[in-house]
Design an enzyme around this catalytic site. Structure first.
Site, short mmCIF file in Angstrom:
data_model
loop_
_atom_site.label_atom_id
_atom_site.label_comp_id
_atom_site.label_asym_id
_atom_site.label_seq_id
_atom_site.Cartn_x
_atom_site.Cartn_y
_atom_site.Cartn_z
N THR A 81 0.80 -0.86 0.04
CA THR A 81 0.17 0.03 0.51
C THR A 81 1.07 1.08 -0.32
OG1 THR A 81 -2.18 -1.07 1.10
CG2 THR A 81 -1.96 1.85 1.54
N ASN A 89 -3.59 -7.97 12.76
CA ASN A 89 -4.93 -7.35 13.31
C ASN A 89 -5.58 -8.20 13.63
OD1 ASN A 89 -4.34 -4.87 11.72
ND2 ASN A 89 -4.08 -6.04 9.31
N TYR A 128 -8.17 -9.46 6.51
CA TYR A 128 -8.28 -8.75 6.20
C TYR A 128 -9.76 -9.81 6.08
CZ TYR A 128 -5.39 -4.84 5.41
OH TYR A 128 -4.23 -4.14 5.70
N ASN A 173 -3.23 -11.66 6.51
CA ASN A 173 -3.69 -10.18 7.24
C ASN A 173 -4.42 -10.04 8.50
OD1 ASN A 173 -1.12 -10.97 6.33
ND2 ASN A 173 -0.84 -8.92 4.75
N HIS A 227 -6.43 -10.67 -1.91
CA HIS A 227 -5.74 -11.24 -0.54
C HIS A 227 -6.72 -11.45 0.24
CE1 HIS A 227 -3.28 -8.94 2.47
NE2 HIS A 227 -3.68 -8.03 2.06
#
Length: 377
Positions: A30, A246, A190, A188, A185
């Site tokens: 990102t 996360n 998400y 992580n 994705h």
């Protein structure tokens, strides 16, 4: 350049029908430079990616598939016609420079904030907040400010099916924009990860509870991407078995992710991209785990996470990896493959320019040739 017959990093590789000149991958990172309003990919991003076209494969920064999939300020989408047209500029520049690029398709799930979602709550497998997890939003002075992710609501069954359709359409949009393929994705912390990991999924319907149920969303999205691209070999999946980023964690990650890899192999996707935990004191991923993934998944295996040239070459020689991602080194070294080939030193990256801003810290890092010219001047 002729391939180096001795260096495993510079052996060509056939990823389905796509021929890669080397085993070096630029993984998704990102950078938050999309044009506003509309989160549109732009000429600056095209220049950034084209500078790095020497990679065997580039995987784009995460690009959100729908308005509720957005989680950070100034990140690009692949949802509107304007965004697709913006990405077309990027892929055209990369292909003109001789490169190849997949679009990383992204739904952040609960890792968002109501200010990014027009006041709506984020969505997830379960109404479970990612405590202590910050996301960045745009401040009035044009700089990102970090705030606690908002409390999510649990997705209804029909909404899950809608998101699967959105992934399928995003894959179609990516191919229309000129990408060579797509990566999901699913790592992580998400949205996909919020279904896979036992510590984040408290559902009691067909998308929660048993391991088979927790993997159902992953499998259905992977199948939708195969349909959207028209070529399952042009679909990759990013997973993070031991990463507890996360707020996601799994009680038995080896069992869970071996099963996930087996499922993805049955679907026939082109590759699995493993994001290894790469912070200080992070858990090492045992070689035995990597070898078991290799045994159950017939496609390509990409690994990323604090690899240098020496570690990368060892992984390729040992056979459990086919391609290696170099994240942070690609930020400051647009000609990273040449530096790895020659053993040249690497430019350090500037942490203050990673997210947001202009060309500084994005397209102004010198190549070896430019550095030599500066010394001679």
């Amino acid at each position: 350049m002729m391939p180096d017959t001795q260096d495993p990093l510079f052996q060509p590789y056939s990823l389905g029908s796509l021929e890669l000149p080397n085993r070096i991958v630029m993984p998704p990172m990102t950078r938050s430079r999309a044009s506003q309003p509309g989160d549109v990919p732009n000429d600056l991003m095209a220049e950034y990616y084209a500078q790095r076209a020497g990679a065997g494969l580039i995987i784009s920064e995460g690009t959100w598939i729908s308005p509720l999939g957005k989680g950070y300020a100034w990140t690009p989408g692949i949802h509107t016609p304007t965004q697709v047209a913006g990405w077309r500029k990027v892929t055209k520049a990369i292909h003109a420079a001789g490169g190849r690029i997949f679009a990383q398709l992204w739904h952040v799930g609960r890792l968002s904030h109501i200010s990014l979602l027009d006041g709506q709550a984020p969505v997830s497998s379960t109404a479970l907040q990612a405590e202590g997890v910050n996301v960045f939003i745009a401040e009035g002075d044009g700089k990102p400010g970090f705030v606690q992710a908002s409390k999510p609501r649990a997705l209804k069954l029909e909404e899950i099916h809608t998101i699967i359709d959105e992934f399928r359409q995003a894959a179609r949009n990516a191919m229309a924009a000129g990408f060579d393929g797509v990566e999901l994705h699913a790592a992580n912390g998400y949205l996909i990860n919020q279904f896979i990991d036992s510590g984040a999924n408290g559902r009691s319907d067909e998308y929660g509870g048993s391991l088979e149920n927790r993997l159902r969303f992953l499998g259905e999205v992977a199948q939708a991407l195969a349909e959207g691209t028209g070529d399952k070999g042009r679909v990759g999946i990013r997973l993070a078995p031991l990463t507890t980023l996360n707020g996601c964690f799994d009680d038995d990650p080896e069992t869970t992710y071996i099963a996930a890899a087996k499922l993805l192999g049955e679907i026939g996707v082109g590759y699995i991209h493993i994001a290894e935990a790469d912070w200080d004191d992070a858990p090492d991923m045992p070689v035995g785990f990597k070898q078991r993934l290799r045994e159950v998944f017939p496609g390509a295996m990409i690994y990323a996470g604090h690899y240098n040239a020496e570690r990368a070459r060892a992984a390729l020689r040992e056979g459990w990896a086919d391609l290696i991602g170099f994240g942070r080194p690609f930020v400051a070294n647009p000609d990273l493959p040449e530096r790895l080939r020659t053993g040249a030193s690497l430019n350090p990256h500037d942490r203050d320019t990673l997210f947001g801003g202009d060309e500084r810290g994005l397209t102004d890092y010198p190549t070896l040739a430019q550095s030599a010219e500066n010394l001679e001047a």
